[in-house]
Enzyme design. Structure first.
Site, PDB file in Angstrom:
ATOM      1  N   SER A  60      17.446  47.279  38.969  1.00  0.00           N
ATOM      2  CA  SER A  60      18.779  47.201  39.583  1.00  0.00           C
ATOM      3  C   SER A  60      18.683  47.465  41.078  1.00  0.00           C
ATOM      4  CB  SER A  60      19.707  48.226  38.938  1.00  0.00           C
ATOM      5  OG  SER A  60      19.701  48.050  37.539  1.00  0.00           O
TER       6      SER A  60
ATOM      7  N   GLN B   6      20.754  63.217  37.751  1.00  0.00           N
ATOM      8  CA  GLN B   6      19.395  62.788  38.088  1.00  0.00           C
ATOM      9  C   GLN B   6      19.286  62.208  39.497  1.00  0.00           C
ATOM     10  OE1 GLN B   6      19.400  59.928  34.713  1.00  0.00           O
ATOM     11  NE2 GLN B   6      18.279  58.571  36.065  1.00  0.00           N
TER      12      GLN B   6
ATOM     13  N   HIS C 202      16.269  45.286  30.736  1.00  0.00           N
ATOM     14  CA  HIS C 202      17.062  46.093  29.800  1.00  0.00           C
ATOM     15  C   HIS C 202      17.234  45.357  28.477  1.00  0.00           C
ATOM     16  CE1 HIS C 202      18.806  47.530  33.776  1.00  0.00           C
ATOM     17  NE2 HIS C 202      18.485  48.672  33.213  1.00  0.00           N
TER      18      HIS C 202
HETATM   19  P1  AMP Z   1      17.859  52.208  34.036  1.00  0.00           P
HETATM   20  O1  AMP Z   1      19.118  51.445  33.783  1.00  0.00           O
HETATM   21  O2  AMP Z   1      17.196  51.888  35.316  1.00  0.00           O
HETATM   22  O3  AMP Z   1      18.036  53.699  33.799  1.00  0.00           O
HETATM   23  O4  AMP Z   1      16.825  51.750  32.916  1.00  0.00           O
HETATM   24  C1  AMP Z   1      17.154  51.844  31.556  1.00  0.00           C
HETATM   25  C2  AMP Z   1      15.926  51.508  30.736  1.00  0.00           C
HETATM   26  O5  AMP Z   1      15.496  50.179  31.039  1.00  0.00           O
HETATM   27  C3  AMP Z   1      14.737  52.425  31.021  1.00  0.00           C
HETATM   28  O6  AMP Z   1      14.078  52.708  29.790  1.00  0.00           O
HETATM   29  C4  AMP Z   1      13.882  51.565  31.925  1.00  0.00           C
HETATM   30  O7  AMP Z   1      12.503  51.881  31.864  1.00  0.00           O
HETATM   31  C5  AMP Z   1      14.134  50.186  31.343  1.00  0.00           C
HETATM   32  N1  AMP Z   1      13.819  49.136  32.332  1.00  0.00           N
HETATM   33  C6  AMP Z   1      14.343  48.997  33.571  1.00  0.00           C
HETATM   34  N2  AMP Z   1      13.771  47.940  34.206  1.00  0.00           N
HETATM   35  C7  AMP Z   1      12.864  47.420  33.350  1.00  0.00           C
HETATM   36  C8  AMP Z   1      11.932  46.323  33.415  1.00  0.00           C
HETATM   37  N3  AMP Z   1      11.821  45.552  34.490  1.00  0.00           N
HETATM   38  N4  AMP Z   1      11.152  46.081  32.332  1.00  0.00           N
HETATM   39  C9  AMP Z   1      11.232  46.876  31.218  1.00  0.00           C
HETATM   40  N5  AMP Z   1      12.093  47.916  31.097  1.00  0.00           N
HETATM   41  C10 AMP Z   1      12.887  48.186  32.151  1.00  0.00           C
END
Ligand code: AMP
Length: 288
Positions: free
Chosen positions: A188, A61, A37
């Site tokens: 996460s 979602q 993130h």
């Molecule tokens: P989330 O909190 O899972 O909804 O993710 C929020 C943003 O962080 C989204 O754009 C994800 O694609 C990005 N993201 C989550 N994990 C990673 C990672 N390991 N590498 C790059 N971006 C990530």
């Protein structure tokens, strides 16, 4: 960094910045932040005069039997990390601020072609929930730039398509996947893995890497490469959901002339569903 919880407050902060004519950057997240993130934040810092992040675990979602209640919530640690990375405003609304009428929305944003395949086939309604909340957040923050991770490649593709189809005035910035030293993509949901599962988890990315080298060397048909990868995941203790080799731009089934491909996989390890992907280029026909 200031944390705000209302739409009015975040709009007010962004409008003040806009009057100074600085570009607005936005990173939407569900919190429980890790280096993946924070790489999104870092990717926007240079080109934006104000950085807004959001933390919102979006009920729309999650399917009825998914992990909405168990999803890790770590607001204080997240605030510290975002402050350290130069975020100006954190928007962390309660569910009632985003869905004042509950989950029975009459208006939703849907991207049917891209939203119904791959992860969308296993998680019906998931991408409608994503597209709807991201549209709402874009209306609230009105960013010039918004960053999304390649880790969620189908989500990134769908958001780009939504922005294009609905002429949204925002530039999508995509950021490479951040991985642990053993190759596992940070997520996460890795928190749900037992020690034994965590030790086995990197096999998902390894199977994608192996498939990518075969695609790049044109060793066998895409169907054969995918079938072999599914078998190797099963042998490593996963319950694979899909292993797909697609056109990198449309996520459509790859035809013989498609050169720019992406390999995407989703697999269960115990009660945790992991996803990962990487791009693979078939050699140009002329040079093959
Ligand atoms: P989330 O909190 O899972 O909804 O993710 C929020 C943003 O962080 C989204 O754009 C994800 O694609 C990005 N993201 C989550 N994990 C990673 C990672 N390991 N590498 C790059 N971006 C990530």
């Amino acid at each position: 960094m200031e944390t705000v919880t209302t739409i009015a407050a975040v709009r007010e902060r962004v409008q003040t910045a806009r009057r100074r004519e600085v570009p607005v950057g936005f990173v939407p997240t569900m919190g429980n932040l890790h280096q993946g993130h924070l790489a999104l934040v870092d990717a926007l810092r240079e080109r934006c005069g104000i950085l807004v992040a959001s933390i919102f675990v979006n009920p729309l979602q999650f399917g009825p039997n998914e992990d909405l209640d168990a999803y890790p919530r770590t607001l204080e640690a997240d605030q510290a990390a975002l402050t350290e990375h130069g975020v100006d405003v954190l928007f962390a609304p309660p569910v009632s601020e985003i869905y004042p009428d509950g989950m029975s929305l009459q208006t939703r944003v849907s991207v049917p072609g891209l939203g119904d395949i791959l992860c969308g086939a296993s998680r019906p309604g998931h991408f409608d929930g994503v597209a709807t909340v991201v549209s709402k957040l874009f209306q609230i923050v009105m960013p010039d730039f918004a960053a999304f991770g390649r880790k969620d490649f189908q989500q990134l593709t769908l958001i780009r398509r939504m922005v294009r189809d609905l002429s949204m005035p925002v530039t999508i910035v995509d950021v490479p996947t951040t991985r642990a030293a053993d190759g596992l993509a940070l997520s996460s949901r890795n928190n749900y893995l037992s020690a034994d599962e965590r030790a086995r988890a990197p096999a998902l990315y390894r199977s994608i890497e192996q498939a990518a080298s075969r695609v790049e060397a044109e060793q066998g048909s895409l169907e054969a490469i995918a079938a072999e990868a599914m078998a190797s995941l099963e042998a490593a203790g996963f319950r694979p959901d899909y292993f797909a080799i697609r056109n990198r731009h449309t996520l459509a089934e790859a035809g013989p002339d498609d050169r720019e491909l992406v390999i995407l996989a989703a697999a269960w390890l115990g009660r945790t569903r992991l996803i990962d992907n990487r791009s693979a280029d078939r050699p140009d026909k002329d040079s093959a």
